[in-house]
Design a protein around this motif. Structure first.
Motif, PDB file in Angstrom:
ATOM      1  N   LEU A  29      -7.969   3.692  -5.132  1.00  0.00           N
ATOM      2  CA  LEU A  29      -7.874   2.338  -5.682  1.00  0.00           C
ATOM      3  C   LEU A  29      -8.204   2.300  -7.178  1.00  0.00           C
ATOM      4  CD1 LEU A  29      -9.646   0.304  -2.858  1.00  0.00           C
ATOM      5  CD2 LEU A  29      -7.190   0.421  -3.328  1.00  0.00           C
ATOM      6  N   ILE A  81       0.852  -1.199   0.000  1.00  0.00           N
ATOM      7  CA  ILE A  81       0.000   0.000   0.000  1.00  0.00           C
ATOM      8  C   ILE A  81       0.880   1.239   0.000  1.00  0.00           C
ATOM      9  CG2 ILE A  81      -1.635   1.372   1.353  1.00  0.00           C
ATOM     10  CD1 ILE A  81      -2.855  -1.301   2.321  1.00  0.00           C
ATOM     11  N   LEU A 137     -10.788   6.631  -0.575  1.00  0.00           N
ATOM     12  CA  LEU A 137     -10.074   5.381  -0.800  1.00  0.00           C
ATOM     13  C   LEU A 137     -10.474   4.770  -2.131  1.00  0.00           C
ATOM     14  CD1 LEU A 137      -8.203   3.077   0.156  1.00  0.00           C
ATOM     15  CD2 LEU A 137     -10.232   2.023   1.171  1.00  0.00           C
ATOM     16  N   LEU A 156      -9.644  -6.675  -2.431  1.00  0.00           N
ATOM     17  CA  LEU A 156      -9.988  -5.272  -2.643  1.00  0.00           C
ATOM     18  C   LEU A 156      -8.822  -4.522  -3.272  1.00  0.00           C
ATOM     19  CD1 LEU A 156     -12.057  -2.935  -2.044  1.00  0.00           C
ATOM     20  CD2 LEU A 156     -10.789  -2.594   0.079  1.00  0.00           C
ATOM     21  N   LEU A 157      -7.632  -4.697  -2.718  1.00  0.00           N
ATOM     22  CA  LEU A 157      -6.454  -3.989  -3.212  1.00  0.00           C
ATOM     23  C   LEU A 157      -6.018  -4.470  -4.595  1.00  0.00           C
ATOM     24  CD1 LEU A 157      -4.437  -3.824   0.122  1.00  0.00           C
ATOM     25  CD2 LEU A 157      -5.750  -1.981  -0.964  1.00  0.00           C
ATOM     26  N   GLY A 211      -8.102  -5.296  -6.871  1.00  0.00           N
ATOM     27  CA  GLY A 211      -9.157  -4.963  -7.827  1.00  0.00           C
ATOM     28  C   GLY A 211     -10.086  -6.123  -8.130  1.00  0.00           C
TER      29      GLY A 211
END
Length: 94
Positions: free
Chosen positions: A93, A10, A89, A61-62, A64
């Protein structure tokens, strides 16, 4: 993947991008990742917004592979606190 490794990825994604506000990914017993002051850390602290989800769903989630809105509606992500911060956020993303 351990949360420290996720926090590092991240952080790499934050380089050159701003994130105004503070947000916590609470992964229960696995721990937390806090985004604040343009850094990603596993040190717990109070934040503007908190997302409670499993480590597995955080990774999806990160990557995609998990749509944030669908995940919230299905109960895979629970949001508390400042909703505009959660929306920031989604922009980060996207």
């Amino acid at each position: 993947m351990p949360l420290q490794k996720i926090a590092e990825s991240i952080q790499a994604g934050l380089d050159g991008r701003g994130f105004d506000g503070s947000l916590k990914f609470d992964c229960g017993e696995d721990g937390v990742i806090v985004l604040a002051d343009n850094t990603a850390s596993t040190q717990d602290r109070d934040t503007d917004c908190e997302l409670r989800l499993s480590t597995e769903n955080l990774q999806k989630l990160l990557a995609g592979k998990l749509n944030p809105m669908t995940a919230v509606m299905m109960g895979k992500i629970k949001i508390s606190g400042d909703m505009p911060t959660a929306l920031k956020l989604a922009k980060l993303l996207g």
